[in-house]
Design an enzyme around this catalytic site. Structure first.
Site, PDB file in Angstrom:
ATOM      1  CB  THR A  53     -14.044  32.112   7.566  1.00 21.27           C
ATOM      2  OG1 THR A  53     -14.305  33.083   8.546  1.00 21.27           O
ATOM      3  CG2 THR A  53     -12.541  31.602   7.540  1.00 21.27           C
ATOM      4  CD  GLU A 100     -12.484  35.917  12.001  1.00 24.37           C
ATOM      5  OE1 GLU A 100     -11.220  36.211  12.494  1.00 24.37           O
ATOM      6  OE2 GLU A 100     -13.283  36.625  12.218  1.00 24.37           O
ATOM      7  CE1 TYR A 146     -12.218  28.661  11.670  1.00 25.92           C
ATOM      8  CE2 TYR A 146     -12.346  30.970  11.341  1.00 25.92           C
ATOM      9  CZ  TYR A 146     -12.861  29.712  11.178  1.00 25.92           C
ATOM     10  OH  TYR A 146     -14.109  29.709  10.681  1.00 25.92           O
ATOM     11  CE  LYS A 149     -13.097  27.245   8.109  1.00 27.84           C
ATOM     12  NZ  LYS A 149     -14.009  26.141   7.793  1.00 27.84           N
TER      13      LYS A 149
HETATM   14  P1  NDP Z   1     -19.485  24.758  14.649  1.00 31.59           P
HETATM   15  O1  NDP Z   1     -18.253  24.859  15.534  1.00 31.59           O
HETATM   16  O2  NDP Z   1     -20.998  24.938  15.022  1.00 31.59           O
HETATM   17  O3  NDP Z   1     -19.372  23.081  14.051  1.00 31.59           O
HETATM   18  C1  NDP Z   1     -18.173  22.661  13.523  1.00 31.59           C
HETATM   19  C2  NDP Z   1     -18.580  21.136  13.322  1.00 31.59           C
HETATM   20  O4  NDP Z   1     -17.313  20.328  13.025  1.00 31.59           O
HETATM   21  C3  NDP Z   1     -19.168  20.202  14.721  1.00 31.59           C
HETATM   22  O5  NDP Z   1     -20.179  19.514  13.854  1.00 31.59           O
HETATM   23  C4  NDP Z   1     -17.861  19.441  15.188  1.00 31.59           C
HETATM   24  O6  NDP Z   1     -18.283  18.255  15.675  1.00 31.59           O
HETATM   25  C5  NDP Z   1     -17.381  19.176  13.570  1.00 31.59           C
HETATM   26  N1  NDP Z   1     -15.828  18.624  13.825  1.00 31.59           N
HETATM   27  C6  NDP Z   1     -15.017  19.296  14.884  1.00 31.59           C
HETATM   28  N2  NDP Z   1     -13.773  18.344  14.391  1.00 31.59           N
HETATM   29  C7  NDP Z   1     -14.181  17.342  13.569  1.00 31.59           C
HETATM   30  C8  NDP Z   1     -13.316  16.288  12.936  1.00 31.59           C
HETATM   31  N3  NDP Z   1     -12.119  16.309  13.512  1.00 31.59           N
HETATM   32  N4  NDP Z   1     -14.039  15.485  12.358  1.00 31.59           N
HETATM   33  C9  NDP Z   1     -15.328  15.676  11.755  1.00 31.59           C
HETATM   34  N5  NDP Z   1     -16.209  16.834  12.379  1.00 31.59           N
HETATM   35  C10 NDP Z   1     -15.560  17.446  13.043  1.00 31.59           C
HETATM   36  O7  NDP Z   1     -19.380  25.619  13.331  1.00 31.59           O
HETATM   37  P2  NDP Z   1     -20.537  26.314  12.337  1.00 31.59           P
HETATM   38  O8  NDP Z   1     -21.541  25.514  12.024  1.00 31.59           O
HETATM   39  O9  NDP Z   1     -20.818  27.703  13.130  1.00 31.59           O
HETATM   40  O10 NDP Z   1     -19.599  26.548  11.274  1.00 31.59           O
HETATM   41  C11 NDP Z   1     -19.587  26.003  10.150  1.00 31.59           C
HETATM   42  C12 NDP Z   1     -18.130  25.835   9.258  1.00 31.59           C
HETATM   43  O11 NDP Z   1     -18.294  27.084   8.550  1.00 31.59           O
HETATM   44  C13 NDP Z   1     -17.054  25.752   9.960  1.00 31.59           C
HETATM   45  O12 NDP Z   1     -16.145  25.272   9.110  1.00 31.59           O
HETATM   46  C14 NDP Z   1     -16.796  27.141  10.217  1.00 31.59           C
HETATM   47  O13 NDP Z   1     -15.329  27.143  10.399  1.00 31.59           O
HETATM   48  C15 NDP Z   1     -17.222  27.767   9.048  1.00 31.59           C
HETATM   49  N6  NDP Z   1     -17.659  29.238   9.155  1.00 31.59           N
HETATM   50  C16 NDP Z   1     -18.566  29.649  10.130  1.00 31.59           C
HETATM   51  C17 NDP Z   1     -18.957  31.095  10.077  1.00 31.59           C
HETATM   52  C18 NDP Z   1     -19.840  31.522  11.258  1.00 31.59           C
HETATM   53  O14 NDP Z   1     -20.063  32.646  11.645  1.00 31.59           O
HETATM   54  N7  NDP Z   1     -20.532  30.484  11.617  1.00 31.59           N
HETATM   55  C19 NDP Z   1     -18.316  31.863   9.230  1.00 31.59           C
HETATM   56  C20 NDP Z   1     -17.630  31.382   8.442  1.00 31.59           C
HETATM   57  C21 NDP Z   1     -17.176  30.091   8.265  1.00 31.59           C
HETATM   58  P3  NDP Z   1     -18.600  18.378  17.406  1.00 31.59           P
HETATM   59  O15 NDP Z   1     -20.015  18.909  17.473  1.00 31.59           O
HETATM   60  O16 NDP Z   1     -18.531  16.955  17.508  1.00 31.59           O
HETATM   61  O17 NDP Z   1     -17.429  19.047  17.770  1.00 31.59           O
HETATM   62  P1  GDP Z   2     -15.148  35.573  15.133  1.00 27.32           P
HETATM   63  O1  GDP Z   2     -15.244  36.597  14.208  1.00 27.32           O
HETATM   64  O2  GDP Z   2     -15.115  34.263  14.530  1.00 27.32           O
HETATM   65  O3  GDP Z   2     -13.914  35.461  15.962  1.00 27.32           O
HETATM   66  O4  GDP Z   2     -16.355  35.310  16.069  1.00 27.32           O
HETATM   67  P2  GDP Z   2     -16.626  35.544  17.569  1.00 27.32           P
HETATM   68  O5  GDP Z   2     -17.979  35.984  17.960  1.00 27.32           O
HETATM   69  O6  GDP Z   2     -15.712  34.756  18.402  1.00 27.32           O
HETATM   70  O7  GDP Z   2     -15.745  36.998  17.747  1.00 27.32           O
HETATM   71  C1  GDP Z   2     -16.306  38.231  17.346  1.00 27.32           C
HETATM   72  C2  GDP Z   2     -15.465  39.605  17.753  1.00 27.32           C
HETATM   73  O8  GDP Z   2     -16.009  39.753  19.057  1.00 27.32           O
HETATM   74  C3  GDP Z   2     -13.917  39.435  17.848  1.00 27.32           C
HETATM   75  O9  GDP Z   2     -13.580  40.660  17.606  1.00 27.32           O
HETATM   76  C4  GDP Z   2     -13.772  39.337  19.362  1.00 27.32           C
HETATM   77  O10 GDP Z   2     -12.614  39.636  19.837  1.00 27.32           O
HETATM   78  C5  GDP Z   2     -14.901  40.120  19.950  1.00 27.32           C
HETATM   79  N1  GDP Z   2     -15.314  39.800  21.312  1.00 27.32           N
HETATM   80  C6  GDP Z   2     -15.075  40.562  22.213  1.00 27.32           C
HETATM   81  N2  GDP Z   2     -15.495  40.191  23.568  1.00 27.32           N
HETATM   82  C7  GDP Z   2     -15.579  38.669  23.269  1.00 27.32           C
HETATM   83  C8  GDP Z   2     -15.876  37.524  24.058  1.00 27.32           C
HETATM   84  O11 GDP Z   2     -16.070  37.693  25.132  1.00 27.32           O
HETATM   85  N3  GDP Z   2     -15.807  36.657  23.275  1.00 27.32           N
HETATM   86  C9  GDP Z   2     -15.805  36.235  21.927  1.00 27.32           C
HETATM   87  N4  GDP Z   2     -15.815  35.167  21.503  1.00 27.32           N
HETATM   88  N5  GDP Z   2     -15.561  37.393  21.234  1.00 27.32           N
HETATM   89  C10 GDP Z   2     -15.293  38.758  21.937  1.00 27.32           C
END
Ligand code: NDP
Ligand code: GDP
Length: 324
Positions: free
Chosen positions: A127, A129, A151, A155
């Protein structure tokens, strides 16, 4: 027929990659941990119309024995490790859990692959992040990392372990450093979806305000549907490597709100309230990715503009809420 094992299959990216892999003729197996209801949450996969085509394997990222069994049983050609505690905000409340699932969980998958199926190709969901307090104005694969949350630190560990397994054991491990990517399937706690859901509620008379934290934060936002293509391309390449996946544009939360509100003919300033509870102990102020390596080596490019994505999300939230 190739077999892919997807961890995090019930999440946003898990649903989109499943759809892509099924279209390409893969057998798709999803690792799903036991939750209290017994029912698997297939909502996102159902929304994409692919829930009936995937196979579920009962296992958890924190349980190496389950991963070993599953990798040995299914003998996947590719593993997409997308499972994580993925919400930055919660990672300060649950730092140990985040470390166990998001950090060590990846090492469990790497170990299972190394022991049971060493020729399998591995994708790690890294990520932007990890750049945290940015060390260069535009972040590439060579930009130093500076994680700013539990987080991001978890990562970063998983990222370096992927590099380690590649260099130590010759494992085909790729780390995709993906910048924020969103969609109508994004979790409601993330800011884009929180905004589009609130905009739809306000439009329908179901809410009259939207409480946010730091709206000056800037992100490089793309569409999850585009980004999962980059994951797949990484695993098809001749050699394993790390890639930044981004749009190369950054936008503030404030501007993103304006786009969403203006789509329903409203003014964000009339509804947005700044609420200190949504500020974080440490902020990532701005992220801007440099996707030139992914473009050059993989031929990948972001296809969806932020404006089009926000409109898709608002429209989907309007339809969802009108049905309830
Ligand atoms: P989500 O939060 O939507 O999905 C996370 C998934 O992980 C869910 O299916 C969840 O299951 C599963 N999970 C959580 N805990 C466990 C566990 N102990 N064992 C097995 N599975 C588990 O994330 P996204 O789809 O948005 O992101 C996918 C990946 O990419 C993640 O690793 C995220 O950190 C990373 N990422 C995402 C970005 C984004 O902008 N979306 C950016 C960069 C990286 P359940 O639904 O049951 O909780
Ligand atoms: P992140 O980049 O994975 O932390 O994705 P988020 O969507 O959670 O947050 C993106 C940015 O939006 C971060 O800088 C947060 O501090 C900002 N932000 C501002 N207000 C909010 C809020 O109400 N919820 C979340 N989730 N983020 C917020």
């Amino acid at each position: 027929m190739k077999t892919a094992l997807v961890t995090g299959i019930t999440g946003q990216d898990g649903a989109y990659i499943s759809q892509l892999l099924l279209e390409k003729g893969y057998r798709v197996v999803g690792l799903v941990p036991r939750r209290s209801t017994g029912d698997v949450n297939l909502n996102r996969l159902e929304w994409l119309g692919v829930a009936g085509e995937i196979e579920i394997a009962d296992g958890d990222l924190t349980d190496l024995s389950s991963l070993l069994r599953i990798v040995d049983d299914y003998k996947p050609d590719e593993v997409y490790n997308l499972g994580a505690q993925s919400f930055v905000g919660s990672s300060w409340q649950q730092p140990v859990h985040t470390g166990m699932v998001t950090g060590l969980g990846a090492v469990n998958v790497l170990e299972a692959v190394r022991i049971a199926q060493p020729d399998c190709r591995y994708y790690q969901a890294s990520t932007s992040e990890m750049y945290g307090k940015i060390q260069e104005p535009q972040q590439s694969e060579t930009t130093p990392f500076y994680p700013r949350s539990p987080y991001a630190a978890a990562k970063l560990y998983a990222h370096w372990m992927t590099v380690n397994y590649r260099e130590s054991f010759g494992l085909f491990g790729c780390s995709g450093i993906l910048f924020n990517h969103e969609s109508p399937l994004r979790g409601l706690e993330f800011v884009t979806r929180k905004v589009t859901d609130a905009v739809a509620r306000i439009k329908l008379g179901m809410a009259n305000e939207l409480r946010l934290g730091n709206i000056d934060a800037q992100r490089d936002w793309g569409h999850a549907r585009d980004y999962v293509k980059a994951m797949w391309l990484m695993l098809q390449h001749d050699s394993a490597d790390d890639y930044v996946v981004a749009t190369g544009k950054t936008t503030s939360v404030r501007k993103m709100c304006e786009i969403a509100f203006s789509h329903v003919g409203k003014n964000a300033d009339d509804y947005v309230i700044i609420d200190p509870q949504f500020f974080r102990p440490a902020e990532v102020d701005i992220l801007l990715g440099d996707p030139s390596k992914a473009r050059r080596v993989l031929g990948w490019e972001a296809e969806t503009s932020l404006e089009d994505m926000v409109i898709e999300m608002v429209e989907t939230d309007l339809r969802r809420l009108q049905k309830t």
